[in-house]
Design a protein around this motif. Structure first.
Motif, short mmCIF file in Angstrom:
data_model
loop_
_atom_site.label_atom_id
_atom_site.label_comp_id
_atom_site.label_asym_id
_atom_site.label_seq_id
_atom_site.Cartn_x
_atom_site.Cartn_y
_atom_site.Cartn_z
N TRP A 117 0.74 -1.15 -0.07
CA TRP A 117 0.00 -0.21 -0.07
C TRP A 117 0.97 1.28 -0.16
O TRP A 117 1.74 1.36 0.70
CB TRP A 117 -1.10 0.01 1.37
CG TRP A 117 -1.70 1.34 1.66
CD1 TRP A 117 -1.49 2.15 2.64
CD2 TRP A 117 -2.53 1.77 0.80
NE1 TRP A 117 -2.31 3.16 2.24
CE2 TRP A 117 -3.25 3.02 1.21
CE3 TRP A 117 -3.32 1.35 -0.38
CZ2 TRP A 117 -4.31 3.72 0.68
CZ3 TRP A 117 -4.39 1.92 -0.94
CH2 TRP A 117 -4.85 3.16 -0.28
N ASP A 118 0.65 1.90 -1.12
CA ASP A 118 1.61 3.28 -1.18
C ASP A 118 0.89 4.59 -0.67
O ASP A 118 1.15 5.63 -1.25
CB ASP A 118 2.31 3.42 -2.46
CG ASP A 118 1.19 3.44 -3.51
OD1 ASP A 118 -0.04 3.70 -3.32
OD2 ASP A 118 1.51 3.61 -4.95
N GLY A 119 -0.45 4.51 -0.14
CA GLY A 119 -1.16 5.60 0.06
C GLY A 119 -2.32 5.88 -1.02
O GLY A 119 -3.10 6.51 -0.83
N THR A 120 -1.94 4.94 -2.18
CA THR A 120 -3.05 5.11 -3.21
C THR A 120 -3.43 3.90 -3.88
O THR A 120 -4.36 3.35 -4.14
CB THR A 120 -2.57 6.08 -4.49
OG1 THR A 120 -2.21 7.50 -3.87
CG2 THR A 120 -3.57 6.32 -5.50
N THR A 121 -2.23 3.11 -3.97
CA THR A 121 -2.81 1.67 -4.94
C THR A 121 -2.52 0.48 -3.66
O THR A 121 -1.60 0.45 -3.06
CB THR A 121 -1.66 1.50 -6.01
OG1 THR A 121 -1.69 2.57 -6.95
CG2 THR A 121 -1.74 0.31 -6.67
N LEU A 122 -3.45 -0.46 -3.86
CA LEU A 122 -3.37 -1.46 -3.05
C LEU A 122 -2.90 -2.84 -4.00
O LEU A 122 -3.55 -2.96 -5.04
CB LEU A 122 -4.59 -1.81 -2.44
CG LEU A 122 -4.63 -3.18 -1.49
CD1 LEU A 122 -3.96 -2.80 -0.17
CD2 LEU A 122 -6.11 -3.75 -1.45
N GLY A 123 -1.97 -3.35 -3.64
CA GLY A 123 -1.44 -4.40 -4.41
C GLY A 123 -1.40 -5.74 -3.56
O GLY A 123 -0.75 -5.75 -2.54
N ARG A 124 -2.13 -6.83 -4.28
CA ARG A 124 -2.08 -8.04 -3.38
C ARG A 124 -0.91 -8.83 -3.82
O ARG A 124 -0.36 -8.89 -4.65
CB ARG A 124 -3.30 -8.87 -3.71
CG ARG A 124 -3.44 -10.12 -2.97
CD ARG A 124 -4.68 -10.85 -3.15
NE ARG A 124 -4.65 -12.14 -2.76
CZ ARG A 124 -5.73 -12.92 -3.21
NH1 ARG A 124 -6.86 -12.67 -3.82
NH2 ARG A 124 -5.66 -14.35 -3.10
N LEU A 125 -0.06 -9.16 -2.52
CA LEU A 125 1.19 -9.77 -2.66
C LEU A 125 1.18 -11.37 -2.84
O LEU A 125 1.96 -12.22 -3.02
CB LEU A 125 2.26 -9.51 -1.79
CG LEU A 125 2.41 -7.72 -1.68
CD1 LEU A 125 3.24 -7.51 -0.47
CD2 LEU A 125 3.22 -7.80 -2.99
N THR A 126 0.15 -12.25 -2.16
CA THR A 126 0.08 -13.38 -1.73
C THR A 126 -1.11 -13.96 -2.62
O THR A 126 -2.18 -13.24 -2.90
CB THR A 126 -0.25 -13.44 -0.34
OG1 THR A 126 -1.40 -13.08 -0.08
CG2 THR A 126 0.94 -13.35 0.43
#
Length: 236
Positions: A117-126
């Motif tokens: 999470w960079d404050g804007t984009t949520l990325g699923r890692l698993t």
């Protein structure tokens, strides 16, 4: 609970029992003296009984205290040894360890998740190690029950079955399925996008959406802040 130390990221953890008879989720965090950062772990006991809760606490503590240079896969294996030696229960687990050039190295078994999470984009890692994902990857029909049947766990996983990922993002979110199943990615993003929100708000939102499981989140904020230290136990 919000925890900060000078030179380390600010992070939050929250957990709720929900409608279960006890809370079988656990989190762990440990920063070795002179080490490169904080190792984080989140475990979800398999079942709704004291053995499951003990397995989760044991796994989270053992994983978080694994030396960072050994890496997150070894942290999962350390959790496995501890669970096999100390409990009769089982758990799923996700571990995040600081990477050499920033971000985190991830390892997991079961359906505990990690997101960037960079404050804007949520990325699923698993990717969930569940029967549903196994059949979905093979373009086969999936039933709702399959979403809750894990294909790997701390007690049973072989080393080659442990999932791995890496992210350069300084922002990190670990969740048990009691958070990410009721909320989905869109719901998680909507909560984190609101100023001043974190783990507690995610847990509250999951239960408000009808969550029927223990709900636990560990959230590492994207930006470092200078603040005071708040003592946090290795596993709770």
């Amino acid at each position: 609970m919000i925890t900060t130390r000078p030179g380390y990221p600010r992070w939050h953890t929250a957990s709720a029992q929900g409608p279960r008879s006890l809370n079988a989720d656990a989190v762990g965090a440990y920063a070795a003296a002179g080490g490169p950062g904080i190792a984080f772990a989140l475990a979800d006991g398999v079942g709704d009984d004291p053995a499951a809760a003990r397995a989760a606490r044991t796994a989270a503590a053992a994983a978080a205290r694994t030396p960072v240079h050994k890496g997150p896969v070894e942290a999962v294996l350390a959790a496995q040894r501890a669970v096999r030696e100390q409990t009769l229960g089982d758990a799923v687990l996700v571990v995040a360890m600081p990477a050499a050039h920033g971000g985190y190295r991830i390892a997991w078994v079961g359906d505990a998740r990690a997101y960037s999470w960079d404050g804007t984009t949520l990325g699923r890692l698993t990717t969930d190690h569940t029967l549903a994902e196994f059949f979905r990857a093979r373009h086969q029909p999936v039933t709702p029950r399959m979403e809750h049947v894990v294909t790997t766990s701390v007690r049973t996983a072989q080393a080659h079955e442990i999932g791995t990922a890496e992210t350069t993002s300084p922002g990190l979110l670990l969740t048990s399925d009691g958070v990410h199943k009721p909320l989905t990615a869109g719901g998680i993003r909507a909560v984190l996008a609101r100023p001043g929100t974190g783990a507690a708000e995610l847990v509250e939102a999951a239960l408000a959406r009808g969550g029927s499981d223990n709900a636990t989140a560990l959230y590492v904020e994207p930006l470092e802040v200078d603040s005071t230290t708040v003592r946090f136990p290795v596993a709770a």
